[in-house]
Design a protein around this motif. Structure first.
Motif, PDB file in Angstrom:
ATOM      1  N   ARG A 165     -39.044  14.578   4.681  1.00 35.94           N
ATOM      2  CA  ARG A 165     -39.417  13.215   4.244  1.00 35.94           C
ATOM      3  C   ARG A 165     -40.872  12.917   4.605  1.00 35.94           C
ATOM      4  O   ARG A 165     -41.600  12.283   3.833  1.00 35.94           O
ATOM      5  CB  ARG A 165     -38.486  12.181   4.866  1.00 35.94           C
ATOM      6  N   ARG A 169     -43.751  12.071   1.836  1.00 33.73           N
ATOM      7  CA  ARG A 169     -44.492  10.815   1.989  1.00 33.73           C
ATOM      8  C   ARG A 169     -45.998  11.098   1.984  1.00 33.73           C
ATOM      9  O   ARG A 169     -46.779  10.363   1.359  1.00 33.73           O
ATOM     10  CB  ARG A 169     -44.065  10.138   3.285  1.00 33.73           C
ATOM     11  N   ALA A 224     -36.990  12.996  -2.720  1.00 35.49           N
ATOM     12  CA  ALA A 224     -37.248  11.568  -2.562  1.00 35.49           C
ATOM     13  C   ALA A 224     -38.274  11.143  -3.599  1.00 35.49           C
ATOM     14  O   ALA A 224     -39.162  11.914  -3.957  1.00 35.49           O
ATOM     15  CB  ALA A 224     -37.776  11.269  -1.159  1.00 35.49           C
ATOM     16  N   VAL A 257     -32.529  10.617  -1.268  1.00 37.58           N
ATOM     17  CA  VAL A 257     -32.587   9.195  -0.918  1.00 37.58           C
ATOM     18  C   VAL A 257     -31.545   8.428  -1.724  1.00 37.58           C
ATOM     19  O   VAL A 257     -31.555   8.443  -2.957  1.00 37.58           O
ATOM     20  CB  VAL A 257     -33.991   8.625  -1.165  1.00 37.58           C
TER      21      VAL A 257
END
Length: 285
Positions: A165, A169, A224, A257
């Motif tokens: 993650r 990001r 995600a 997610v």
């Protein structure tokens, strides 16, 4: 825009690209008493599957024709769904409506996929349409939070999920991909133009070549949406093929997610994961 209230008296226009998702969305709408109209993209949408729905065929770039068809069907709400290989500008079928917005279309093409889709969406919104997302038209197709399989992630997998993650990001501003594979804390692959299936095939090949020496059943595919992504467009998708690829890559499981990932054939996906001894878990948004 998300969580938009749909008008059940008006059909929803589905701009349908490849894969099974456009038809799953159409079936979800029908089950809720809302009529879908599919605007099938030539060269991408399945002509056999689309035949059972009210539909029209359009080519990529035919903005003028598409707008006329949307209006003729009284489709105020529109959703983009399905897989689509980004066309070269030379492949776009221009019509007069496209020429009218060519400068804005060119600007949309000068970025990643999210930039392209949101740019086209803004063009259509300026013509009076409303772009909606899967959350609005087919919330039942989104992954719920929590572990979906018999096997759950252990401490090692949880650490890999957190690292994945963080990586996604950090990559978000570059609009590259929506998936990464982390094994024992090491980032061994990031999704690029080849997509998630290609990423998993690459990990499987690197294992076969001995370039990834971690034991089997270690590592996680993490998916995600990009930070700041317009969640009406290009959400991450998983399904039985994703599970098959993760099994061949000898991973421990898949983490996505919740609420922002589309699941194709959920029951078949869960059964395949259980059979392969993989976990599939929905992460907090």
């Amino acid at each position: 825009m998300t969580n938009a209230a749909l008008d059940p008296s008006s059909p929803v226009g589905i701009v349908a690209a490849g894969g099974v998702m456009p038809f799953a969305v159409a079936d979800s709408l029908i089950a809720r008493g809302i009529n879908p109209v599919l605007f099938a993209l030539k060269g991408a949408c399945d002509p056999v599957r689309v035949a059972r729905f009210r539909h029209h065929w359009i080519s990529v770039g035919q903005v003028g024709r598409a707008v006329k068809l949307f209006r003729s069907e009284n489709c105020r709400d529109l959703v983009f769904i399905g897989t689509l290989v980004r066309p070269a500008l030379s492949e776009i079928r221009l019509d007069w409506g496209t020429l009218r917005v060519l400068a804005r279309l060119w600007a949309a093409f000068r970025g990643g996929d999210d930039h392209l889709l949101s740019g086209i969406g803004r063009i259509l919104e300026q013509d009076g349409f409303r772009m909606v997302g899967i959350k609005d038209v087919a919330p039942d197709l989104l992954v719920p939070e929590g572990c979906l399989t018999r096997k759950a992630p252990d401490e090692s997998a949880a650490a890999d999920i957190a690292r994945g993650r963080d990586v996604l990001r950090a990559l978000s501003p570059f609009d590259i991909g929506q998936a990464a594979v982390v094994i024992d804390g090491h980032v061994v692959g990031v999704e690029d133009i080849e997509g998630t299936d290609g990423l998993l095939a690459r990990i499987a090949r690197l294992r076969d070549e001995g370039r990834i020496r971690a034991k089997a059943a270690r590592g996680v595919l993490v998916k995600a949406p990009k930070s700041g992504q317009d969640l009406r467009f290009d959400l991450p998708t998983i399904g039985p093929r994703t599970v098959e690829g993760a099994a061949k890559a000898r991973l421990a499981g898949i983490a996505i997610v919740a609420g922002n990932t589309i699941v194709v054939e959920p029951q078949a996906m869960i059964e395949a994961a259980d059979a392969a001894g993989l976990f599939v878990t929905g992460l907090p948004a």
